[in-house]
Design an enzyme around this catalytic site. Sequence first.
Site, mmCIF file in Angstrom:
data_model
loop_
_atom_site.group_PDB
_atom_site.id
_atom_site.type_symbol
_atom_site.label_atom_id
_atom_site.label_comp_id
_atom_site.label_asym_id
_atom_site.label_seq_id
_atom_site.Cartn_x
_atom_site.Cartn_y
_atom_site.Cartn_z
ATOM 1 N NE ARG A 85 -6.166 -20.185 14.757
ATOM 2 C CZ ARG A 85 -5.416 -21.478 14.655
ATOM 3 N NH1 ARG A 85 -5.626 -22.310 13.379
ATOM 4 N NH2 ARG A 85 -4.451 -21.419 15.069
ATOM 5 C CG HIS B 16 3.995 -28.707 17.403
ATOM 6 N ND1 HIS B 16 6.043 -27.967 18.258
ATOM 7 C CD2 HIS B 16 3.397 -27.047 17.745
ATOM 8 C CE1 HIS B 16 5.336 -26.779 18.328
ATOM 9 N NE2 HIS B 16 4.209 -26.214 17.969
ATOM 10 N N GLY C 175 -10.130 -25.008 8.329
ATOM 11 C CA GLY C 175 -9.283 -25.661 8.517
ATOM 12 C C GLY C 175 -8.750 -27.149 7.803
ATOM 13 C CB THR C 176 -7.626 -29.396 6.015
ATOM 14 O OG1 THR C 176 -7.303 -29.016 5.619
ATOM 15 C CG2 THR C 176 -8.881 -28.688 4.392
ATOM 16 C CB CYS D 205 -5.811 -21.192 6.665
ATOM 17 S SG CYS D 205 -7.019 -21.717 7.636
ATOM 18 C CG ASP E 86 -8.065 -29.083 14.319
ATOM 19 O OD1 ASP E 86 -8.060 -30.485 15.327
ATOM 20 O OD2 ASP E 86 -8.265 -27.913 14.568
ATOM 21 N NE ARG F 253 15.246 -53.830 -24.247
ATOM 22 C CZ ARG F 253 17.103 -53.223 -23.604
ATOM 23 N NH1 ARG F 253 17.139 -52.657 -22.816
ATOM 24 N NH2 ARG F 253 17.669 -53.162 -24.181
HETATM 25 C C1 PEP Z 1 -6.292 -26.501 10.837
HETATM 26 O O1 PEP Z 1 -7.075 -27.286 12.209
HETATM 27 O O2 PEP Z 1 -6.529 -27.168 9.937
HETATM 28 C C2 PEP Z 1 -5.770 -24.599 11.243
HETATM 29 C C3 PEP Z 1 -5.461 -24.153 10.275
HETATM 30 O O3 PEP Z 1 -5.426 -24.895 11.971
HETATM 31 P P1 PEP Z 1 -4.484 -25.306 13.227
HETATM 32 O O4 PEP Z 1 -3.346 -25.892 12.665
HETATM 33 O O5 PEP Z 1 -3.694 -24.511 13.334
HETATM 34 O O6 PEP Z 1 -5.393 -26.083 14.321
HETATM 35 MG MG MG Z 2 -7.429 -26.113 13.609
#
Ligand code: PEP
Ligand code: MG
Length: 882
Positions: free
Chosen positions: A621, A459, A773-774, A839, A776, A99
């Site tokens: 924001r 989105h 803002g990980t 975030c 972007d 096996r």
């Molecule tokens: C990001 O860019 O990680 C973020 C939290 O902002 P948004 O997704 O609204 O651009």
């Molecule tokens: Mg962003």
Amino acid sequence: MEVAAGTKLVYEFSEGSRDMRELLGGKGANVAEMTRVLGAERVPAGFTITTEACVAYMKGDRRFPEGLDEQIAAELDRLEEQAGKRLGDPEEPLLVSVRSGARESMPGMLDTILDLGLNDRSVEGLARATGNERFAWDSYRRFVQMFGDVCKGISGERYEEAIAERKKGAGVKLDVELGVDDLKGLTDDFKRLYRGETGEDFPQDPKDQLGAAIRAVFDSWLGERAVHYRRLNRIPDEWGTAVNVQQMVFGNKGDDSCSGVAFSRDEITGEPTPSGDFLPNAQGEDVVSGVRTPNDLSELQDSMPEAYEQLIEIQRTLERHYKDMQDTEFTVEEGRLYMLQTRSAKRPAQAAVRFAVDAVEEGLVTREEALGTIDPGALHALLHPTFAPDADFEVLARGVAASPGAGKGEIVFTAEQAVQAGEQGRDVVLVRPFTEADDVAGFHSARGILTSEGGKASHAALVARGMGKPCVAGASALDIDLEAKELRVDGTVLHEGDRIAIDGTAGVVTVDDVPLEEPGVSDEFHTVLQWADELRKLGVRANADTPGDASKAREFGAEGIGLCRTEHMFMAADRQPKMRAMIMSEDEESRRAALDELLPLQQQDFEGLFEEMRGLPVTIRLLDPPLHEFLPNAEEVAKDLERARMERGEDEEELERLLERVHALSEQNPMLGTRGCRVGVLHPEIYEMQVRAMLRAAATVRERTGESPHLEVMIPLVAYERELEVMRDLVERVAAEESAEELELSLGTMIELPRACFVANRIARVADFFSFGTNDLTQTALGFSRDDIGGDFLNRYMDAKIVDRSPFDTIDRPGVGWLVRLAAWTAREEKPDLALGICGEHGGDPDSIGFFHLAGLDYVSCSPYRVPIARVAAAQAAIGEE
Ligand code: PEP
Ligand code: MG
């Protein structure tokens, strides 16, 4: 590639242990461990050929590495001696199973051969030794079939044809009705088939059989099926598989024999009652193949009480030893119980949570250990409705599992229809090629969202996850025709109003009316979350834009709002015209007038949030997207204009103006354009209105409740420290105008551009907090468009081993992660008490949360439905570090 001379490539079971998983594979390591724990008499003897041997075989052009043949021969000698039987012995032969066993289990992907060692002479010996001729010939014909299939790739259909022919000749319907002579004849048929397909006789020398079987298992690692499975489950190709050669024991020797699988607890609910299936007088393969319907394990208590008691006791021992719920395979041969395999049981989230709580209560494990047995990602299932697990349905299309949970309803193609249907209490699924800010109102009313384009960072996915709405994105087989209001797929045409169901956990779409299951947060789940809170160091906040989201977030244990995206507030039907009027204004005065109308509405929004989050911080924001996102797209306006011209409509002039404005605001690369704080610098009056609305809302709520909201104002897309200085001046000026200096207010920035990471120390001088803002940051560091990157592209990149998962799902540690670390470090050098959060979508991904813990951030912020997952993942990160 050769292995170094003298490398040990074969291990007897008694030499291995659970810690040798990498070398011996999961099965090999566990059989070895079980031999140690239960004693050699409970586990049939055998040996494991290492994954290292497999890797050397693959790299050496499918040749055994130096020394492997000799080591196998030596181990086989030892096994024969121990068993007191020899492979191929014409009197009483030893039979073995061969096996696979990779480091991670790959169910059904790799090959297995049973009853190896039978040939034309030893089959007679087996018949005599067992006193069961039928059993011996049935075993031999199965072996010839399995060997031909696995080692020579002879199609299973050819064997099935031969079986059907024999059954016809014998006038019977079922395989089990074939007598000894039929089975002997069938074995001849199979051997003839083998000869015809391969040009060779069926191998009679058991050592040749064994060599070929080991090669076939190695080869199965490279088979298409296995390669595909590894891609899906992110298992590296380089691991290779081990091969386990084990003495066969027989569950098909009569009524005092059986084979079965047993879980130490209920495998669906996790209740502390052993569960499983067994088949009397059968081999293990029969239980899993489903040829016969197995009996419930509880019935074993009546038919073989002694073996049953032993099995239950063994499961307790194994659980205590492994400190985890076990999934075992066993065989009873003439009343004697043998354990063939044990491993940690795969379990649904519900069972995982139940086990964790019970196991701590029973003193089996500590809280830390119990938390370690839970896969945080799987906890989603406890928070969303799902397709009923046993539901039967036909898949219409597959897409990206973009937001978990299931939903069903009538198809609608526009957000307005979704809203209308919602008002009428109808269930709908919003179907769009892709979604935009305009569609958000429809999300609230829909049971789910389905798109044909985009991936997990689209989105649709982002907004749906934020709201806890199920979403299947990028189902590219769907042809969504908005004009014709039709959805076409593979010759099926669906219209508006037709019913559809989506499962965003699995990424599937169906037209069948699948029953849904509504989950609730159980007491056990609460207990697990409480433990997590006691152990974790990272804070957990939520991304929430509405009082509804905020209340959900609080219910799930969020310790504040880490990101309120104010743009979503302008999407509501009563806001859009005002927002549009503001953007269309030709001078500052008329823009200010339009903003004055928006201000009280925005203030109401903030009041709702502050009330809901009383006592906890709320990060708001300021407007982030480019202004053109609030206007209709140019094509639509041009069409309306054309129509108006033809009909000499009164709105012609207005439409002309609108089109002009749309053109003026349009950009080639809007994500790199006039958005974020750039809007604030160019049109300060918009940000001023927002800040004023927040301050007034805070004052009102303080008056109403006696408690001052913890307001944190956040500026998006900052690259230069001067941008933040300008924004700070603006906020302070408005605060002075509103006489709000004594309100508790801090000002921070998103860090979402590489430049911001490089100059984080300078930006820190002007900021009270940072929030990474990980989304972007990943987009701008890698130059991948977060809106366009889709499954096809990523699959190609995964196939080429450039990435092993989407950088928008799990933080790219060496690249984007390094930017985060650099910024965190230099900013804290400058300002040690600077608060640091994240975030982006990664804030809800367990693996990324592990990274953020190590990077020393203070909190993660994620969509409300991910808050419980983040709490558990953060606790695991803290435990892992100790
Ligand atoms: C990001 O860019 O990680 C973020 C939290 O902002 P948004 O997704 O609204 O651009
Ligand atoms: Mg962003």
